[in-house]
Scaffold this active site. Structure first.
Site, short mmCIF file in Angstrom:
data_model
loop_
_atom_site.label_atom_id
_atom_site.label_comp_id
_atom_site.label_asym_id
_atom_site.label_seq_id
_atom_site.Cartn_x
_atom_site.Cartn_y
_atom_site.Cartn_z
N LEU A 163 0.86 -1.17 0.00
CA LEU A 163 0.00 0.00 0.00
C LEU A 163 0.90 1.22 0.00
O LEU A 163 1.95 1.23 0.65
CB LEU A 163 -0.89 0.04 1.25
CG LEU A 163 -1.95 -1.06 1.42
CD1 LEU A 163 -2.67 -0.88 2.75
CD2 LEU A 163 -2.95 -1.05 0.27
N ASP A 164 0.52 2.26 -0.74
CA ASP A 164 1.28 3.50 -0.70
C ASP A 164 1.36 4.02 0.73
O ASP A 164 0.49 3.73 1.57
CB ASP A 164 0.61 4.57 -1.57
CG ASP A 164 0.74 4.27 -3.05
OD1 ASP A 164 1.57 3.42 -3.42
OD2 ASP A 164 -0.01 4.89 -3.84
N GLN A 165 2.37 4.81 1.01
CA GLN A 165 2.55 5.35 2.35
C GLN A 165 1.30 6.09 2.84
O GLN A 165 0.88 5.94 3.99
CB GLN A 165 3.75 6.30 2.38
CG GLN A 165 4.01 6.93 3.74
CD GLN A 165 5.32 7.70 3.79
OE1 GLN A 165 6.27 7.35 3.10
NE2 GLN A 165 5.38 8.75 4.59
#
Length: 226
Positions: free
Chosen positions: A55-57
């Protein structure tokens, strides 16, 4: 935050509710990442759990961890075979005219010294397909449910801009970065089939920053219409 919320747990898997702002990998410049929490997620197991996907930050919500190597291999294969059902909620920074649809735009990575790297729609890129439907409209913002078939980098973020006509609220790469402190994307639900066992199924409640913008729905999301 000393402990990450656990949404699902059994002998081979954990699903945690990843907070926005927490990177999966340790940043080059140092700082807190998922790695700082793995020891606390052993829960009696000898080995550290391993993240199966990314997952993106900025993205909050359901993140699957495997509790041993064999499980990690099986789960990764399920993602690769597109057997995993993923449901995301995103706030689009603009009106969306239609109520539902499917975006099929190939994606390719580009980079420049000025802007760094990003993904763009390109015929020669990798296939990317996202099903979507509007959940709620409020002023100039639209809460959209995204169900990606593929798992390309930044897929939902690019598809929102190119397919719906507006970037996700707060997105600094594909939008203006204004209106929110982060890219407003939440991994709301995750279902992973398993042979001979019940599926891994988890839902993550809507984050407080979504609610602060006036959106309040029950998760999990209703299933798509046939």
């Amino acid at each position: 935050m000393s402990v990450l919320p656990i949404l699902f747990e059994d002998g081979e898997a954990l699903v945690i509710n990843k907070p926005a702002g927490l990177p999966i990998d340790r940043p080059r410049a140092g700082g807190t990442s998922l790695e700082n929490y793995l020891d606390g997620l052993r829960l009696g197991f000898q080995r550290l759990p391993l993240a199966v996907h990314r997952l993106d930050q900025d993205t909050s919500g359901c993140l699957l961890l495997a509790r041993h190597a064999k499980a990690h291999k099986r789960f990764a294969a399920a993602f690769e075979a597109r057997q995993v059902e993923k449901v995301y909620l995103g706030i689009v920074a603009g009106p969306v005219a239609e109520d539902s649809g499917t975006i099929a735009l190939n994606l390719s990575k580009i980079s420049s010294a000025e802007k760094g790297w990003r993904m763009i729609p390109a015929r020669a890129g990798k296939p990317a397909v996202t099903h979507w439907r509007v959940v709620e409209r409020k002023d100039d913002l639209t809460l959209v449910e995204f169900r990606p078939e593929t798992g390309r980098t930044h897929q939902i973020r690019v598809h929102a801009l190119a397919g719906l006509g507006a970037a996700l609220l707060g997105d600094p790469v594909y939008g203006s970065g204004e209106g929110a402190r982060r890219t407003m994307l939440h991994a709301a639900a995750l279902t992973v089939p398993r042979e001979g066992k019940p599926p891994i199924a988890a839902t993550a409640p809507l984050p407080a920053d979504f609610a602060a913008l006036g959106f309040a729905i029950d998760v999990p999301c209703p299933p798509p219409e046939n």
